[in-house]
Structures are given as C-alpha cells and as structure tokens.
Design a protein around this motif. Structure first.
Motif, PDB file in Angstrom:
ATOM      1  N   LEU A   1       7.889  -4.854  -4.284  1.00  0.00           N
ATOM      2  CA  LEU A   1       8.053  -5.272  -5.680  1.00  0.00           C
ATOM      3  C   LEU A   1       6.701  -5.426  -6.371  1.00  0.00           C
ATOM      4  O   LEU A   1       6.533  -5.023  -7.531  1.00  0.00           O
ATOM      5  N   ALA A   2       5.742  -6.008  -5.661  1.00  0.00           N
ATOM      6  CA  ALA A   2       4.404  -6.162  -6.234  1.00  0.00           C
ATOM      7  C   ALA A   2       3.774  -4.804  -6.519  1.00  0.00           C
ATOM      8  O   ALA A   2       3.134  -4.597  -7.564  1.00  0.00           O
ATOM      9  N   ALA A   3       3.962  -3.856  -5.598  1.00  0.00           N
ATOM     10  CA  ALA A   3       3.370  -2.529  -5.761  1.00  0.00           C
ATOM     11  C   ALA A   3       4.005  -1.766  -6.912  1.00  0.00           C
ATOM     12  O   ALA A   3       3.344  -0.997  -7.614  1.00  0.00           O
TER      13      ALA A   3
ATOM     14  N   VAL B   1       0.822  -1.204   0.000  1.00  0.00           N
ATOM     15  CA  VAL B   1       0.000   0.000   0.000  1.00  0.00           C
ATOM     16  C   VAL B   1       0.863   1.263   0.000  1.00  0.00           C
ATOM     17  O   VAL B   1       0.584   2.235  -0.707  1.00  0.00           O
ATOM     18  N   VAL B   2       1.946   1.236   0.792  1.00  0.00           N
ATOM     19  CA  VAL B   2       2.805   2.412   0.909  1.00  0.00           C
ATOM     20  C   VAL B   2       3.535   2.699  -0.398  1.00  0.00           C
ATOM     21  O   VAL B   2       3.771   3.866  -0.763  1.00  0.00           O
TER      22      VAL B   2
ATOM     23  N   ARG C   1      -8.476  -1.858   4.430  1.00  0.00           N
ATOM     24  CA  ARG C   1      -8.666  -3.271   4.761  1.00  0.00           C
ATOM     25  C   ARG C   1      -8.010  -3.668   6.090  1.00  0.00           C
ATOM     26  O   ARG C   1      -8.640  -4.360   6.899  1.00  0.00           O
ATOM     27  N   PRO C   2      -6.745  -3.254   6.362  1.00  0.00           N
ATOM     28  CA  PRO C   2      -6.160  -3.613   7.660  1.00  0.00           C
ATOM     29  C   PRO C   2      -6.975  -3.093   8.843  1.00  0.00           C
ATOM     30  O   PRO C   2      -7.119  -3.771   9.862  1.00  0.00           O
TER      31      PRO C   2
ATOM     32  N   ASP D   1      -6.439   3.734  -7.564  1.00  0.00           N
ATOM     33  CA  ASP D   1      -7.495   2.736  -7.414  1.00  0.00           C
ATOM     34  C   ASP D   1      -7.077   1.665  -6.416  1.00  0.00           C
ATOM     35  O   ASP D   1      -7.853   1.269  -5.530  1.00  0.00           O
ATOM     36  N   ILE D   2      -5.840   1.178  -6.523  1.00  0.00           N
ATOM     37  CA  ILE D   2      -5.352   0.135  -5.615  1.00  0.00           C
ATOM     38  C   ILE D   2      -5.293   0.648  -4.179  1.00  0.00           C
ATOM     39  O   ILE D   2      -5.741  -0.015  -3.240  1.00  0.00           O
TER      40      ILE D   2
END
Length: 408
Positions: A123-125, A66-67, A361-362, A353-354
């Motif tokens: 990496l995913a972000a 998220v960050v 959610r957390p 959007d992400i």
C-alpha cells in the motif's frame, strides 16, 4: 553571477488550500508511521519473538514496498494521483486497525504481523510515487521551492515527535493502542486527500501496456545524466550506510562511549535534518543540485567520527553534519525532479528513484556485520565514510549536475 536568487519576499505555499490539505495528510500519517516501528518492535518481542523474527517482520514490509513501487509509479501516471493516495491511506488505516485489534485482543501472531506488514508495504509503495509527484499540482510554480522544503520539514518534525511519542504510548497503553493511533492518522490523511481539488492527471486516449509505460519511465530516467547518476549514488549510500546506522553504530558508539550516546547521536542527526529543512525554506541556490550534491559529502562525517574518535562531541557533530547535508541535498534533489521532469512521467521517475535508493539496503544490512568483523569495525567505518563522501564529490564532475538550474 550570483549563486542565489535575489532577495525577495516569498509567498507562503500554505495560502493554497490544496497544499494545506496535502501537508496535513502527509504530516499526520508521518507522525503515525514513526509511532508504529517502535510499537511493532515491542509487540513482536512481547509475543516471544527474537531479534531475527523482528528483522523478518520489518524486512517483509521493506521487500513488499520495493517490489511494488514501480507498479505504483505506473499507476500514478495513469490514474488520478489523488485517488491513489486516498485509497492507500484508507486501506492502510484498515490494516493498521486490524493489527491493533489483534494485539489488544490477544490474537496476534508473529506470522500474522509479518503478512499484514507485507500488505502495508504494498500500500505504501502504491501511493508513494503519487504522493511525491502531487506537490507541484497544489501550488503555483513560483512557490514550488518553498512547498517542497516545507513539506519535508513538517514530515521530518512529525517523525521526530512520533519516535518519542511511540515509546511513551507503548509504555502507557501498550503496543496495540499505539498502533491504533497510526490507524487514526491514516484515516485523517484519507479524509484530507479526498478533499483535494487538483488538475486531472489521467492521460486521454488509449494507453500502452503497463510494461511499455514502465519502459517509458526508464527511458526518461536514462535521458537525464544527473538523474541516473545520483540515483546510482543513492544506491551506494544506502548499501554502505544502512548497515552503519542499523548495525555498527549502536555497537561502536555504545562500547566506546555508552549506550545513551547512541540515542544522543540519533537526536543530533534529526536536529541536522530539521536545521537543513529550515535553511532550505530561506535559501534557494540557482544551481541547487550542484550545491546540494556538494553538501551531501558531509554525510561522511558521521561514520568517520565514529571510527576516529572515542569522545562524544565529534560523534554528535558528525551526526549533525550528516543530517544537515543530507536534508539540503534531498530538498534540492526533489525540487530538481519536480521542475525538470514532464508531468505525465513524474510518478514513474519517482518510483525508479525509490527503487534505486532502497533496493540495495537489505543487502547492506545483511553484509555489514560479516564484512566489518573481517576487516575491523573502525576500518570499515572509514571505508564507508570515504565511499559516501567520495561518491558525492565524484558526482560533481558531471557537467549535468553542475549546470542544472531550477528550470528545465
């Protein structure tokens, strides 16, 4: 006026070499990504970790993602998106291989898994906005709808297979070797992305600062009422529903019907996703965002069924309708963004959007237990169902949501 396109034989986006490479890479990595959570959970538990420590390991990945994702969106509009995806996949292959080596060799610790998890989240972000913005660069404009639906369908099916295979791999060869499979899938994805030949998306000339680029992306989001309104709706969805699936569902369904029933409910949810994807391959409403948002209200069926029934079939039906409505909305949402946002701002819009979707959610996961214990589990599930269904229906009051077509 007809609510759907005139019947026609649509060309398959799989004719495009670039699209085949894209979906091969994303589907393969989705398979591995579904294996890893199962393997990682058992790895932490085998190291003597508690449920809280497992939650922290998972939270480390989510928080880092998220960050970092807004930065990933800016880079996705600055540098070639293919490079972002290829580099992230190659690096993720290396980090997953490191986890596998640590586990197989007996050197792993819970803090090490958490730290590497944070790297994986970053990496995913960094690649996610570029990956989502890549689809329309790989197919002709008239095939974009089919491409979006097919890509989501293949990734969903890969996830279903991955969750099942993950448990079998852990039981057969252990968590370390299961995560090694994920490392291999990332390597395959990196090769696929390296072979893409798509138009250069890097802008020419001097660029403003990263913060200025980020501000431009925010202005683009705020310029479209349908966009910021439904990002806000997604925030509510994840704030309220995340705790239902992660916390309340196993307890309520397990106590009322049996623990095996919760597994069946999640299976019905995934079946709804798959059917929704299949429907979207053939059905393309002209006002897709309007239709998708209306069907998004079906997500209320799952929490309401858990609250109001102690029988299995209503819960399975509610889960199925939840998955069906959410997937049809998601395909039309993705297609609306692809066709109505300028190319040079697309990755940044996806990053907002992400963030908007998952930032709450957390908090929802943390608050669901205490709030539900205070008001009662069934009452809280009714509240969640009303918020989910009601917020989707309220979004339909916006003329922008009702009128947005497939083209800008």
């Amino acid at each position: 006026m007809s609510t759907t396109d005139k019947p026609a034989v649509r060309a398959s986006p799989l004719r495009s070499r670039n699209f085949r490479l894209l979906v091969t890479g994303t589907t393969t990595s989705s398979l591995g990504n579904a294996i890893t959570p199962v393997a990682l959970a058992f790895a932490v538990l085998d190291l003597g970790g508690s449920a809280s420590e497992l939650g922290l390991v998972i939270a480390a990945f989510a928080l880092a993602e998220v960050v970092t994702v807004l930065f990933g969106g800016v880079l996705g509009d600055r540098v070639p998106r293919q490079l972002m995806m290829e580099g992230s996949a190659a690096a993720s292959s290396a980090t997953q291989a490191l986890i596998a080596i640590l586990l197989v060799g007996g050197w792993a610790t819970i803090p090490a898994l958490g730290a590497i998890g944070m790297v994986n989240g970053c990496l995913a972000a960094l690649s996610s906005p570029s990956s989502q913005a890549m689809t329309r660069l790989t197919v002709p404009a008239e095939e974009l709808g089919s491409a979006v639906a097919l890509r989501r369908l293949l990734q969903t099916m890969a996830g279903v297979v991955g969750f099942s295979v993950g448990g079998l791999l852990v039981a057969a060869v252990g968590s370390g070797w299961a995560i090694a499979v994920d490392a291999a899938t990332y390597a395959v994805a990196a090769v696929c992305f390296s072979l893409l030949r798509v138009p250069q998306t890097r802008p020419e000339g001097a660029r403003p600062s990263l913060l200025a680029d980020l501000a431009e992306g925010a202005r683009e989001v705020l310029r479209h009422t349908w966009l910021w309104l439904l990002i806000g709706q997604a925030l509510l969805y994840h704030l309220f529903y995340g705790g239902v699936q992660g916390v309340l569902g196993p307890i309520v369904v397990g106590d009322a019907i049996g623990r095996s029933a919760w597994g069946l409910a999640l299976g019905a949810l995934m079946a709804g996703f798959v059917l929704g994807g299949l429907v979207c391959l053939r059905w393309r409403p002209v006002r897709g965002l309007y239709v998708g948002t209306a069907l998004l209200s079906l997500t209320a069926a799952f929490p309401l069924a858990m609250a109001l029934s102690d029988q299995l079939w209503p819960v399975l039906l509610g889960a199925f309708l939840h998955g069906l409505g959410l997937e049809i909305f998601s395909v039309n949402w993705d297609l609306s963004i692809q066709r109505n946002i300028p190319e040079d701002r697309l990755a940044r819009v996806y990053s907002f959007d992400i963030v908007g979707s998952f930032v709450a959610r957390p908090l929802g996961l943390a608050l669901t237990g205490p709030v539900a214990e205070w008001v009662g589990f069934d009452r809280w599930l009714v509240v969640v169902g009303c918020v989910m269904g009601g917020s989707a229906l309220l979004a339909l009051l916006s003329p922008d949501v009702r009128r947005l077509g497939h083209t800008a």
